[in-house]
Scaffold this motif. Sequence first.
Motif, PDB file in Angstrom:
ATOM      1  N   THR A  56     -61.250 -48.879  -4.245  1.00 33.80           N
ATOM      2  CA  THR A  56     -60.483 -49.954  -3.751  1.00 33.80           C
ATOM      3  C   THR A  56     -61.397 -51.110  -2.937  1.00 33.80           C
ATOM      4  OG1 THR A  56     -58.754 -48.246  -3.171  1.00 33.80           O
ATOM      5  CG2 THR A  56     -58.733 -50.535  -2.009  1.00 33.80           C
ATOM      6  N   ALA A  57     -61.359 -52.138  -3.280  1.00 32.55           N
ATOM      7  CA  ALA A  57     -62.097 -53.327  -2.534  1.00 32.55           C
ATOM      8  C   ALA A  57     -61.203 -53.851  -1.437  1.00 32.55           C
ATOM      9  CB  ALA A  57     -62.389 -54.444  -3.554  1.00 32.55           C
ATOM     10  N   LEU A  58     -61.866 -54.278  -0.410  1.00 33.63           N
ATOM     11  CA  LEU A  58     -61.109 -54.641   0.790  1.00 33.63           C
ATOM     12  C   LEU A  58     -61.523 -56.085   0.682  1.00 33.63           C
ATOM     13  CD1 LEU A  58     -62.212 -51.700   3.354  1.00 33.63           C
ATOM     14  CD2 LEU A  58     -60.511 -52.011   2.115  1.00 33.63           C
ATOM     15  N   GLY A  59     -60.659 -56.938   1.400  1.00 37.58           N
ATOM     16  CA  GLY A  59     -60.705 -58.328   1.351  1.00 37.58           C
ATOM     17  C   GLY A  59     -61.654 -58.969   2.117  1.00 37.58           C
ATOM     18  N   ILE A  60     -62.754 -58.452   2.317  1.00 42.20           N
ATOM     19  CA  ILE A  60     -63.761 -58.932   3.261  1.00 42.20           C
ATOM     20  C   ILE A  60     -65.233 -59.188   2.768  1.00 42.20           C
ATOM     21  CG2 ILE A  60     -64.968 -58.564   5.482  1.00 42.20           C
ATOM     22  CD1 ILE A  60     -62.778 -56.508   6.133  1.00 42.20           C
ATOM     23  N   GLY A  61     -65.308 -60.338   2.501  1.00 44.60           N
ATOM     24  CA  GLY A  61     -66.724 -61.032   1.727  1.00 44.60           C
ATOM     25  C   GLY A  61     -67.552 -61.521   2.973  1.00 44.60           C
ATOM     26  N   ILE A  62     -68.582 -61.280   3.002  1.00 43.35           N
ATOM     27  CA  ILE A  62     -69.709 -61.897   4.258  1.00 43.35           C
ATOM     28  C   ILE A  62     -70.853 -62.501   3.525  1.00 43.35           C
ATOM     29  CG2 ILE A  62     -71.128 -61.032   6.040  1.00 43.35           C
ATOM     30  CD1 ILE A  62     -69.149 -58.467   6.007  1.00 43.35           C
ATOM     31  N   GLU A  63     -71.046 -63.563   4.037  1.00 39.81           N
ATOM     32  CA  GLU A  63     -72.549 -64.331   3.604  1.00 39.81           C
ATOM     33  C   GLU A  63     -73.332 -64.460   4.819  1.00 39.81           C
ATOM     34  OE1 GLU A  63     -74.325 -68.546   1.714  1.00 39.81           O
ATOM     35  OE2 GLU A  63     -72.017 -68.354   2.327  1.00 39.81           O
ATOM     36  N   SER A  64     -74.562 -63.819   4.712  1.00 40.84           N
ATOM     37  CA  SER A  64     -75.574 -63.837   5.600  1.00 40.84           C
ATOM     38  C   SER A  64     -76.685 -64.786   5.083  1.00 40.84           C
ATOM     39  CB  SER A  64     -76.109 -62.547   6.032  1.00 40.84           C
ATOM     40  OG  SER A  64     -76.562 -61.728   4.798  1.00 40.84           O
ATOM     41  N   ALA A  65     -77.792 -64.774   6.175  1.00 45.78           N
ATOM     42  CA  ALA A  65     -78.886 -65.704   5.865  1.00 45.78           C
ATOM     43  C   ALA A  65     -79.586 -65.236   4.319  1.00 45.78           C
ATOM     44  CB  ALA A  65     -79.883 -65.601   6.732  1.00 45.78           C
ATOM     45  N   GLU A  66     -79.645 -64.051   4.018  1.00 41.07           N
ATOM     46  CA  GLU A  66     -80.370 -63.362   3.107  1.00 41.07           C
ATOM     47  C   GLU A  66     -79.508 -62.806   1.787  1.00 41.07           C
ATOM     48  OE1 GLU A  66     -83.410 -64.130   2.601  1.00 41.07           O
ATOM     49  OE2 GLU A  66     -83.644 -64.996   4.624  1.00 41.07           O
ATOM     50  N   LEU A  98     -65.107 -66.918   3.271  1.00 38.90           N
ATOM     51  CA  LEU A  98     -66.293 -66.162   3.232  1.00 38.90           C
ATOM     52  C   LEU A  98     -66.700 -66.063   4.887  1.00 38.90           C
ATOM     53  CD1 LEU A  98     -68.901 -66.475   0.413  1.00 38.90           C
ATOM     54  CD2 LEU A  98     -67.461 -64.524   0.843  1.00 38.90           C
ATOM     55  N   LEU A  99     -66.727 -64.756   5.110  1.00 37.97           N
ATOM     56  CA  LEU A  99     -67.186 -64.413   6.639  1.00 37.97           C
ATOM     57  C   LEU A  99     -68.722 -64.887   6.675  1.00 37.97           C
ATOM     58  CD1 LEU A  99     -66.490 -63.808   9.513  1.00 37.97           C
ATOM     59  CD2 LEU A  99     -66.819 -61.522   8.896  1.00 37.97           C
ATOM     60  N   GLN A 100     -69.019 -65.859   7.485  1.00 42.29           N
ATOM     61  CA  GLN A 100     -70.663 -66.360   7.937  1.00 42.29           C
ATOM     62  C   GLN A 100     -70.943 -65.392   9.079  1.00 42.29           C
ATOM     63  OE1 GLN A 100     -71.983 -68.612   5.879  1.00 42.29           O
ATOM     64  NE2 GLN A 100     -70.077 -68.468   4.528  1.00 42.29           N
ATOM     65  N   ALA A 101     -71.801 -64.483   8.895  1.00 35.15           N
ATOM     66  CA  ALA A 101     -72.068 -63.547   9.918  1.00 35.15           C
ATOM     67  C   ALA A 101     -73.423 -62.646   9.371  1.00 35.15           C
ATOM     68  CB  ALA A 101     -71.295 -62.564  10.289  1.00 35.15           C
ATOM     69  N   GLU A 102     -74.281 -62.080  10.145  1.00 37.86           N
ATOM     70  CA  GLU A 102     -75.347 -61.209   9.767  1.00 37.86           C
ATOM     71  C   GLU A 102     -74.531 -59.609   9.856  1.00 37.86           C
ATOM     72  OE1 GLU A 102     -78.256 -61.912   8.536  1.00 37.86           O
ATOM     73  OE2 GLU A 102     -77.783 -63.887   8.810  1.00 37.86           O
TER      74      GLU A 102
END
Length: 342
Positions: A119-129, A51-55
Amino acid sequence: MPGSQRSEERGEAEATAGDEDLGGLTPEELQQGQEAALALEDMMALSAQTLLQAEVDALYLPVRTLGQGRYGRVLLVTHRQKGTALALKQLPKASTTLRGFLHEFCVGLSLGAHAAIVTALGIGIESAESYSFLCEPVLHGDLIAFIEPKVGVPEAAAQRCAAQLASALEHVHARGLVYRDLKPENVLVCDAGCRRIKLTDFGHTRPRGTLLRLAGPPIPYTAPELCAPPPLPAGLPIQPGLDAWALGVLLFCLLTGYFPWDQPLRDADPFYEDFVLWRASGLPDDRPQPWGGLAPAADQLLGALLDPEPRGRAAVSCVRAYLGRPWKQPRGGQAGVEDGGE
């Protein structure tokens, strides 16, 4: 569409039926579901590590909201550096677990490319909220906006939607999964003429054989086997027939502009009881009032998809045999599939 749509609350056992009590599944069907469950768990474990850690706002510029529900929202965004337009589904951590997010994210990825599935792209992101993932943008809203109350959609559009949805659900089922949440709000429209549609929102999709309990009141799309006392203490092993039932209800809505019943319970819903009695009578002309505008081919198709007995219910692929035949009674003139609404 008249009336407000109630939500269907579900309780689930995160397990599959055991060999000693298959709940109507064949051993081969159970094995397919178990293999899908294991593959999904592996994909979730890998995705959790990457998971990409970013806002989100640091990476993407919000353009407008494409959809919003109880569990999250979908935004049209552009990549701040490349300008690429994308859809971003954002799920607040306050109402979504990491496991729930990873499940929906990975189900979408596991389905790969299909013309009638977002189509889902393989980019998942986790942000603070929140947790977020990216997919292709579909810009003409959902199918509910195209259904005129008490009218439905033009017959040609209904048949196009039926063919594409059946194909999408076949694709899901071939991977050992059951979609479980078919309704107009989860069908996105790609163009103003409603020629191309795409299935979206896989948060309720589960491997075949996952044990399921209905925890809230049924809605029109709920199959009757989920409304009866569960045959197994832990729940009902889910099968593709749940999607076939929901597809039948959705096609009825497309053709008529209203639900065939509020809930599939004979002792609680007179419209459903009339349907069951008509079905058992074998008299095609003695039809209940809500079915009055449908042609014999639609009667046969919906009768196959809406069999109250799950083992007698047709697969979603049966739709293909009825395409090109009239589904609505003609209003004067020659009977046939209309081509309108564009």
